[in-house]
Design a protein around this motif. Structure first.
Motif, PDB file in Angstrom:
ATOM      1  N   ILE A  78      48.249 -76.952  19.579  1.00  0.00           N
ATOM      2  CA  ILE A  78      47.501 -77.760  18.472  1.00  0.00           C
ATOM      3  C   ILE A  78      48.833 -78.718  18.435  1.00  0.00           C
ATOM      4  O   ILE A  78      48.445 -79.973  17.967  1.00  0.00           O
ATOM      5  CB  ILE A  78      47.144 -77.060  17.449  1.00  0.00           C
ATOM      6  N   ALA A  79      50.071 -78.413  18.172  1.00  0.00           N
ATOM      7  CA  ALA A  79      51.091 -79.177  17.708  1.00  0.00           C
ATOM      8  C   ALA A  79      51.293 -80.218  18.919  1.00  0.00           C
ATOM      9  O   ALA A  79      51.868 -81.507  18.699  1.00  0.00           O
ATOM     10  CB  ALA A  79      52.333 -78.399  17.644  1.00  0.00           C
ATOM     11  N   LYS A  80      50.729 -80.165  20.086  1.00  0.00           N
ATOM     12  CA  LYS A  80      50.892 -81.118  21.127  1.00  0.00           C
ATOM     13  C   LYS A  80      49.908 -81.824  21.288  1.00  0.00           C
ATOM     14  O   LYS A  80      49.665 -82.920  21.877  1.00  0.00           O
ATOM     15  CB  LYS A  80      51.218 -80.512  22.361  1.00  0.00           C
ATOM     16  N   GLY A  81      49.010 -81.504  20.361  1.00  0.00           N
ATOM     17  CA  GLY A  81      47.667 -82.402  20.186  1.00  0.00           C
ATOM     18  C   GLY A  81      46.201 -81.864  20.845  1.00  0.00           C
ATOM     19  O   GLY A  81      45.208 -82.475  20.968  1.00  0.00           O
ATOM     20  N   GLU A  82      46.439 -80.688  21.282  1.00  0.00           N
ATOM     21  CA  GLU A  82      45.136 -79.751  21.774  1.00  0.00           C
ATOM     22  C   GLU A  82      44.256 -79.585  20.871  1.00  0.00           C
ATOM     23  O   GLU A  82      44.650 -79.572  19.564  1.00  0.00           O
ATOM     24  CB  GLU A  82      45.549 -78.533  22.193  1.00  0.00           C
ATOM     25  N   SER A  83      42.918 -79.866  21.099  1.00  0.00           N
ATOM     26  CA  SER A  83      41.862 -79.780  20.013  1.00  0.00           C
ATOM     27  C   SER A  83      41.371 -78.321  19.676  1.00  0.00           C
ATOM     28  O   SER A  83      41.689 -77.416  20.538  1.00  0.00           O
ATOM     29  CB  SER A  83      40.456 -80.617  20.585  1.00  0.00           C
ATOM     30  N   VAL A  84      40.804 -78.347  18.542  1.00  0.00           N
ATOM     31  CA  VAL A  84      40.269 -76.837  18.302  1.00  0.00           C
ATOM     32  C   VAL A  84      39.363 -76.288  19.220  1.00  0.00           C
ATOM     33  O   VAL A  84      39.152 -75.228  19.525  1.00  0.00           O
ATOM     34  CB  VAL A  84      39.716 -77.063  16.754  1.00  0.00           C
ATOM     35  N   ALA A  85      38.533 -77.414  19.815  1.00  0.00           N
ATOM     36  CA  ALA A  85      37.401 -77.146  20.847  1.00  0.00           C
ATOM     37  C   ALA A  85      37.968 -76.504  21.965  1.00  0.00           C
ATOM     38  O   ALA A  85      37.511 -75.553  22.721  1.00  0.00           O
ATOM     39  CB  ALA A  85      36.596 -78.343  21.120  1.00  0.00           C
ATOM     40  N   ASP A  86      39.137 -77.216  22.546  1.00  0.00           N
ATOM     41  CA  ASP A  86      39.777 -76.622  23.776  1.00  0.00           C
ATOM     42  C   ASP A  86      40.298 -75.532  23.485  1.00  0.00           C
ATOM     43  O   ASP A  86      40.363 -74.313  24.228  1.00  0.00           O
ATOM     44  CB  ASP A  86      40.820 -77.716  24.153  1.00  0.00           C
ATOM     45  N   THR A  87      40.917 -75.213  22.267  1.00  0.00           N
ATOM     46  CA  THR A  87      41.830 -73.953  21.877  1.00  0.00           C
ATOM     47  C   THR A  87      40.839 -72.867  21.773  1.00  0.00           C
ATOM     48  O   THR A  87      41.037 -71.717  22.303  1.00  0.00           O
ATOM     49  CB  THR A  87      42.596 -74.117  20.489  1.00  0.00           C
ATOM     50  N   ALA A  88      39.338 -72.858  21.438  1.00  0.00           N
ATOM     51  CA  ALA A  88      38.288 -71.874  21.370  1.00  0.00           C
ATOM     52  C   ALA A  88      38.083 -71.449  22.923  1.00  0.00           C
ATOM     53  O   ALA A  88      38.064 -70.509  22.819  1.00  0.00           O
ATOM     54  CB  ALA A  88      37.482 -72.353  20.375  1.00  0.00           C
ATOM     55  N   LYS A  89      37.941 -72.533  23.685  1.00  0.00           N
ATOM     56  CA  LYS A  89      37.395 -72.165  24.851  1.00  0.00           C
ATOM     57  C   LYS A  89      38.671 -71.506  25.658  1.00  0.00           C
ATOM     58  O   LYS A  89      38.127 -70.478  26.338  1.00  0.00           O
ATOM     59  CB  LYS A  89      37.231 -73.557  25.905  1.00  0.00           C
ATOM     60  N   VAL A  90      39.848 -71.666  25.403  1.00  0.00           N
ATOM     61  CA  VAL A  90      40.920 -70.962  26.071  1.00  0.00           C
ATOM     62  C   VAL A  90      41.220 -69.767  25.603  1.00  0.00           C
ATOM     63  O   VAL A  90      41.074 -68.666  26.505  1.00  0.00           O
ATOM     64  CB  VAL A  90      42.275 -71.931  25.959  1.00  0.00           C
ATOM     65  N   ILE A  91      41.214 -69.497  24.203  1.00  0.00           N
ATOM     66  CA  ILE A  91      41.244 -68.035  23.582  1.00  0.00           C
ATOM     67  C   ILE A  91      40.180 -67.380  24.047  1.00  0.00           C
ATOM     68  O   ILE A  91      40.139 -66.161  24.191  1.00  0.00           O
ATOM     69  CB  ILE A  91      41.383 -68.248  22.122  1.00  0.00           C
TER      70      ILE A  91
END
Ligand code: CP
Length: 350
Positions: A78-91
């Motif tokens: 997220i600190a590099k600009g990743e979105s919450v939406a992408d983070t959720a897909k990845v996790i």
């Protein structure tokens, strides 16, 4: 996929069931030691936390599961600009269930709409904090014997107080609950949290205290103020001490989601009516019960609220839509008939 973003995502019957499970977990912990064996819970915390994150992690360990912990935004992409939406897909590819805390209102909903595993909201800005409410409900159940015929005073930061918003929506479903909102005018409850409830408002704690069955104190939250001079002016609005407790009923319980700063003096801790450390104890068991329920794959939750495209963007600067590119501007019809942002519930018009 079943997620819990708001307390109202759980029916009254499901809350009864969670309480029964939590109480059984307290009595028979060994029966649950392997209940989540082989499962992984990811805690994604983009805002500081002591209780909620460690309570979820302790809960998962006690169920025999594993924990993937992301304790702050700086250590995530997220600190590099990743979105919450992408983070959720990845996790979703790495864990069986996600717990998320984020400073923006609606961030947990964005995670839930993009994840393929259950998501639990551990606090989205000043909006909701449903698992604190589960902790609060079990505490009230144990101390007051149920949720009916109660006068509940909520004191402090009611505007940005997510624990208060979630507790009100949970308690509003029970009979004969009257709320007393004790706050400076600037920190009174937002309209969206006042749906279908009996309430009165005051600035004066001493005036309200003798009427209360429950006093729920909250911290004036420095981190939510854009105007720091306003915070300095309001931060000492209410300080509960042993002298003021003399005004309270003998069986009035004092609750606080914690952390506290100075709004409850430590001399109140010795009062048997002080329950704020009990809330932490009960919270772990309610989180265990919730994790187990969601991992058991119940899909019989409340239907997702029908969303429609909003004609204009949400103007709430604390809404996730102002921080994350690519989120569709969506709205829903609130119970008050107003058109509200799907993510943060601010009024957006037609
Ligand atoms: N009550 C609560 O949410 O505490 P933390 O911020 O420490 O998690």
């Amino acid at each position: 996929m079943r997620s819990v973003i708001d307390t109202l995502d759980l029916s009254v019957e499901e809350i009864d069931e969670l309480i029964a499970t939590a109480l059984d977990m307290i009595q028979n912990p060994a029966a649950y030691e392997q209940a989540c064996k082989g499962k992984k819970l990811a805690t994604l915390f983009f805002e500081p936390s002591t209780r909620t994150r460690l309570s979820f992690e302790a809960a998962m360990y006690e169920l025999g599961g594993h924990v993937l912990s992301m304790p702050d935004a700086a250590s995530s992409s997220i600190a590099k600009g990743e979105s919450v939406a992408d983070t959720a897909k990845v996790i979703s590819h790495l864990a069986d269930i996600i717990v998320i805390r984020h400073p923006k209102e609606g961030a947990a909903l964005v995670a839930a709409r993009n994840a393929s595993v259950p998501v639990i909201n551990a606090g989205d800005g000043g909006h909701f904090h449903p698992t604190q409410t589960l902790a609060d409900l079990l505490t009230i159940y144990q101390k007051k014997g149920g949720f009916r015929h109660l006068t509940v005073g909520l004191c402090g930061d009611l505007k940005y107080g997510r624990t208060v918003h979630s507790l009100i929506s949970a308690l509003s479903r029970y009979d004969d609950i009257h709320f007393v909102f004790i706050a400076p005018d600037e920190l009174q409850l937002p309209d969206y949290a006042k749906r279908n409830i009996s309430f009165s408002q005051t600035n004066a704690l001493e005036e309200a205290l003798p009427r209360l069955d429950i006093l729920y104190m909250t911290r004036i939250q420095r981190e939510r103020f854009q105007d720091k001079t306003q915070y300095e002016r309001l931060k000492n609005s209410y300080i509960l001490d042993a002298d003021k407790m003399k005004l309270a009923k003998p069986d009035c319980i004092v609750m606080h989601p914690l952390p506290r700063v100075n709004e409850i003096s430590v001399d109140v801790d010795r009062d048997p009516r002080a329950c704020y450390f009990d809330q932490v104890y009960y919270g772990k068991y309610m989180r265990m019960a919730l994790i187990l329920k969601l991992l058991n794959g119940t899909t019989d939750g409340k239907a997702e609220s029908p969303a429609q495209e909003a004609t204009r963007a949400c103007a709430n600067p604390r809404c996730i839509t102002t921080a994350e590119p690519g989120l569709p501007p969506l709205c829903k019809r609130g119970e008050d008939g107003k058109t509200r942002c799907l993510y943060c519930e601010a009024e957006v018009g037609g």
